[in-house]
Design a protein around this motif. Structure first.
Motif, PDB file in Angstrom:
ATOM      1  N   THR A  38       0.815  -1.223   0.000  1.00 14.90           N
ATOM      2  CA  THR A  38       0.000   0.000   0.000  1.00 14.90           C
ATOM      3  C   THR A  38       0.845   1.268   0.000  1.00 14.90           C
ATOM      4  O   THR A  38       0.376   2.327  -0.397  1.00 14.90           O
ATOM      5  CB  THR A  38      -0.923   0.016   1.228  1.00 14.90           C
ATOM      6  OG1 THR A  38      -0.130  -0.096   2.423  1.00 14.90           O
ATOM      7  CG2 THR A  38      -1.894  -1.154   1.182  1.00 14.90           C
TER       8      THR A  38
ATOM      9  N   PHE B 152       2.946   2.607  -5.409  1.00 13.83           N
ATOM     10  CA  PHE B 152       1.998   2.425  -6.496  1.00 13.83           C
ATOM     11  C   PHE B 152       2.758   2.378  -7.813  1.00 13.83           C
ATOM     12  O   PHE B 152       3.878   2.883  -7.943  1.00 13.83           O
ATOM     13  CB  PHE B 152       0.932   3.523  -6.519  1.00 13.83           C
ATOM     14  CG  PHE B 152       1.417   4.865  -7.021  1.00 13.83           C
ATOM     15  CD1 PHE B 152       1.350   5.199  -8.371  1.00 13.83           C
ATOM     16  CD2 PHE B 152       1.930   5.806  -6.135  1.00 13.83           C
ATOM     17  CE1 PHE B 152       1.792   6.430  -8.825  1.00 13.83           C
ATOM     18  CE2 PHE B 152       2.368   7.040  -6.577  1.00 13.83           C
ATOM     19  CZ  PHE B 152       2.301   7.352  -7.931  1.00 13.83           C
TER      20      PHE B 152
ATOM     21  N   ASP C 126       2.182   3.271 -11.875  1.00 11.07           N
ATOM     22  CA  ASP C 126       1.340   4.067 -12.765  1.00 11.07           C
ATOM     23  C   ASP C 126       1.022   3.256 -14.023  1.00 11.07           C
ATOM     24  O   ASP C 126       1.931   2.955 -14.807  1.00 11.07           O
ATOM     25  CB  ASP C 126       2.062   5.366 -13.127  1.00 11.07           C
ATOM     26  CG  ASP C 126       1.165   6.347 -13.859  1.00 11.07           C
ATOM     27  OD1 ASP C 126       0.072   5.935 -14.305  1.00 11.07           O
ATOM     28  OD2 ASP C 126       1.547   7.519 -13.998  1.00 11.07           O
TER      29      ASP C 126
ATOM     30  N   ILE D  38      -4.079   6.038  -8.244  1.00 15.66           N
ATOM     31  CA  ILE D  38      -2.670   6.366  -8.038  1.00 15.66           C
ATOM     32  C   ILE D  38      -2.491   7.593  -7.140  1.00 15.66           C
ATOM     33  O   ILE D  38      -1.375   7.870  -6.688  1.00 15.66           O
ATOM     34  CB  ILE D  38      -1.962   6.614  -9.393  1.00 15.66           C
ATOM     35  CG1 ILE D  38      -2.568   7.820 -10.109  1.00 15.66           C
ATOM     36  CG2 ILE D  38      -2.041   5.370 -10.261  1.00 15.66           C
ATOM     37  CD1 ILE D  38      -1.859   8.162 -11.401  1.00 15.66           C
TER      38      ILE D  38
ATOM     39  N   PHE E  36      -7.903   1.058  -9.601  1.00 13.75           N
ATOM     40  CA  PHE E  36      -6.651   1.441  -8.963  1.00 13.75           C
ATOM     41  C   PHE E  36      -6.536   2.963  -8.959  1.00 13.75           C
ATOM     42  O   PHE E  36      -6.674   3.610 -10.002  1.00 13.75           O
ATOM     43  CB  PHE E  36      -5.482   0.812  -9.721  1.00 13.75           C
ATOM     44  CG  PHE E  36      -4.150   0.993  -9.063  1.00 13.75           C
ATOM     45  CD1 PHE E  36      -3.837   0.322  -7.907  1.00 13.75           C
ATOM     46  CD2 PHE E  36      -3.203   1.850  -9.602  1.00 13.75           C
ATOM     47  CE1 PHE E  36      -2.612   0.477  -7.297  1.00 13.75           C
ATOM     48  CE2 PHE E  36      -1.979   2.010  -9.005  1.00 13.75           C
ATOM     49  CZ  PHE E  36      -1.684   1.321  -7.844  1.00 13.75           C
TER      50      PHE E  36
ATOM     51  N   ASN F 133      -1.393   6.144   1.332  1.00 15.45           N
ATOM     52  CA  ASN F 133      -1.204   4.726   1.633  1.00 15.45           C
ATOM     53  C   ASN F 133      -2.308   4.164   2.526  1.00 15.45           C
ATOM     54  O   ASN F 133      -2.686   3.003   2.393  1.00 15.45           O
ATOM     55  CB  ASN F 133       0.162   4.506   2.277  1.00 15.45           C
ATOM     56  CG  ASN F 133       0.176   4.897   3.751  1.00 15.45           C
ATOM     57  OD1 ASN F 133      -0.150   6.030   4.091  1.00 15.45           O
ATOM     58  ND2 ASN F 133       0.562   3.979   4.610  1.00 15.45           N
TER      59      ASN F 133
ATOM     60  N   GLU G 292      -3.327  -3.208  -1.593  1.00 17.03           N
ATOM     61  CA  GLU G 292      -2.209  -3.882  -2.260  1.00 17.03           C
ATOM     62  C   GLU G 292      -2.607  -4.222  -3.692  1.00 17.03           C
ATOM     63  O   GLU G 292      -3.751  -4.593  -3.966  1.00 17.03           O
ATOM     64  CB  GLU G 292      -1.846  -5.161  -1.505  1.00 17.03           C
ATOM     65  CG  GLU G 292      -0.618  -5.869  -2.043  1.00 17.03           C
ATOM     66  CD  GLU G 292      -0.285  -7.139  -1.298  1.00 17.03           C
ATOM     67  OE1 GLU G 292      -0.957  -8.159  -1.559  1.00 17.03           O
ATOM     68  OE2 GLU G 292       0.613  -7.118  -0.440  1.00 17.03           O
ATOM     69  N   SER G 293      -1.683  -4.085  -4.607  1.00 13.16           N
ATOM     70  CA  SER G 293      -1.944  -4.356  -6.022  1.00 13.16           C
ATOM     71  C   SER G 293      -0.968  -5.403  -6.542  1.00 13.16           C
ATOM     72  O   SER G 293      -0.008  -5.770  -5.856  1.00 13.16           O
ATOM     73  CB  SER G 293      -1.840  -3.065  -6.844  1.00 13.16           C
ATOM     74  OG  SER G 293      -0.551  -2.485  -6.685  1.00 13.16           O
TER      75      SER G 293
ATOM     76  N   SER H  96      -5.366   3.135   0.318  1.00 16.18           N
ATOM     77  CA  SER H  96      -5.092   2.306  -0.856  1.00 16.18           C
ATOM     78  C   SER H  96      -5.013   0.837  -0.471  1.00 16.18           C
ATOM     79  O   SER H  96      -4.961   0.487   0.708  1.00 16.18           O
ATOM     80  CB  SER H  96      -3.792   2.741  -1.535  1.00 16.18           C
ATOM     81  OG  SER H  96      -2.699   2.588  -0.648  1.00 16.18           O
TER      82      SER H  96
ATOM     83  N   ARG I 123       3.814   6.481  -2.088  1.00 19.05           N
ATOM     84  CA  ARG I 123       2.579   7.179  -1.750  1.00 19.05           C
ATOM     85  C   ARG I 123       2.825   8.087  -0.544  1.00 19.05           C
ATOM     86  O   ARG I 123       3.803   7.915   0.198  1.00 19.05           O
ATOM     87  CB  ARG I 123       1.468   6.175  -1.414  1.00 19.05           C
ATOM     88  CG  ARG I 123       0.947   5.382  -2.602  1.00 19.05           C
ATOM     89  CD  ARG I 123      -0.239   4.537  -2.180  1.00 19.05           C
ATOM     90  NE  ARG I 123      -0.757   3.719  -3.259  1.00 19.05           N
ATOM     91  CZ  ARG I 123      -1.654   4.116  -4.150  1.00 19.05           C
ATOM     92  NH1 ARG I 123      -2.136   5.346  -4.078  1.00 19.05           N
ATOM     93  NH2 ARG I 123      -2.085   3.303  -5.097  1.00 19.05           N
TER      94      ARG I 123
END
Length: 253
Positions: A82, A85, A87, A111, A109, A115, A120-121, A118, A146
């Protein structure tokens, strides 16, 4: 002398220390062959550049000669915490310039979120063979910090980047894959392909347990000062723009 020599030979044989040359060669060959077949995959991750915009570089080295694995492809499934990020628009630009082959997996998502707002990706990176190492692959991914909540005392925080999943797909089976493969994972066969392949989730040895990044954060004691200065600068800039508009602008009714 002959009697003593015979006595020593009998003692060594009774203790089990003697063996024939053929047996010694076969045992050594077996151990060496096993070590070569089940050698480890070494993964190393490092962060390049300074500031809030970094590059995550992943290098993978096979203990085996890669000549037998020319029909294989390597895919890195990277988990983005988190505090960082990626882009997606930047990735699209890098793919057009053939700099990297990475694509976002996560949807919805944001950007611009801090944090603490947001999630986890995940990113899929199709690794490329290293031109300077015949049995090495590498993958490149730009990451960005972030914004974090301000702290009371400590002006820094840490982001932990966990080790990725290492996936491999081969057009034909190799005995060496049995040493490395753990499970099957479905993923696109290639970057611009809609076909789905069954990738092997490979076990490897990481140089670092996890990658830790240090991020500077603000202090809560500076909140009043920062807000006051920001408000003052905003008022002055807005006033300057309005004066310039009324002085140099042309209005028509």
């Amino acid at each position: 002398v002959a009697v003593r020599a015979v006595a020593w030979l009998l003692l060594w044989e009774a203790a089990g220390f003697t063996c024939s040359p053929a047996t010694t060669f076969n045992n050594t060959h077996f151990v060496a062959g096993k070590g070569a077949t089940c050698s480890e995959i070494i993964l190393r991750q490092e962060v390049l550049k300074d500031g809030f915009h970094r590059d995550l570089l992943t290098k993978v080295k096979f203990g085996e000669s890669i000549e037998d694995l020319q029909t294989c492809r390597l895919l890195i499934k990277q988990y983005i915490p988190t505090g960082l990020f990626v882009d997606p628009y930047e990735l699209a630009s890098l793919r057009e310039r053939n700099i990297t082959e990475a694509v976002m997996v996560s949807e919805n998502f944001n950007i611009e979120a801090p944090n603490y707002l947001s999630k986890e990706s995940e990113v899929l990176i199709y690794a490329r063979q290293d031109s300077q190492c015949i049995d090495c692959f590498q993958a490149f991914l730009p990451v960005h910090y972030r914004y974090h909540r301000p702290h009371i005392k400590d002006g820094e925080t840490f982001i932990v980047v966990h080790n990725p999943d290492l996936l491999m797909y081969c057009d034909q089976e190799f005995p060496v894959l049995k040493c490395w493969a753990q499970s099957k994972v479905t993923a696109p066969c290639a970057l611009n392909s809609k076909d789905i392949c069954q990738w092997n989730n490979m076990k490897y040895k990481s140089v670092y347990k996890n990658l830790t990044l240090q991020v500077p954060v603000g202090l809560t004691i500076h909140t009043s000062l920062v807000c006051s200065v920001t408000l003052l600068i905003s008022i002055l800039c807005s006033t300057w723009i309005l004066v310039a508009v009324f002085k140099y602008g042309h209005f028509s009714l």
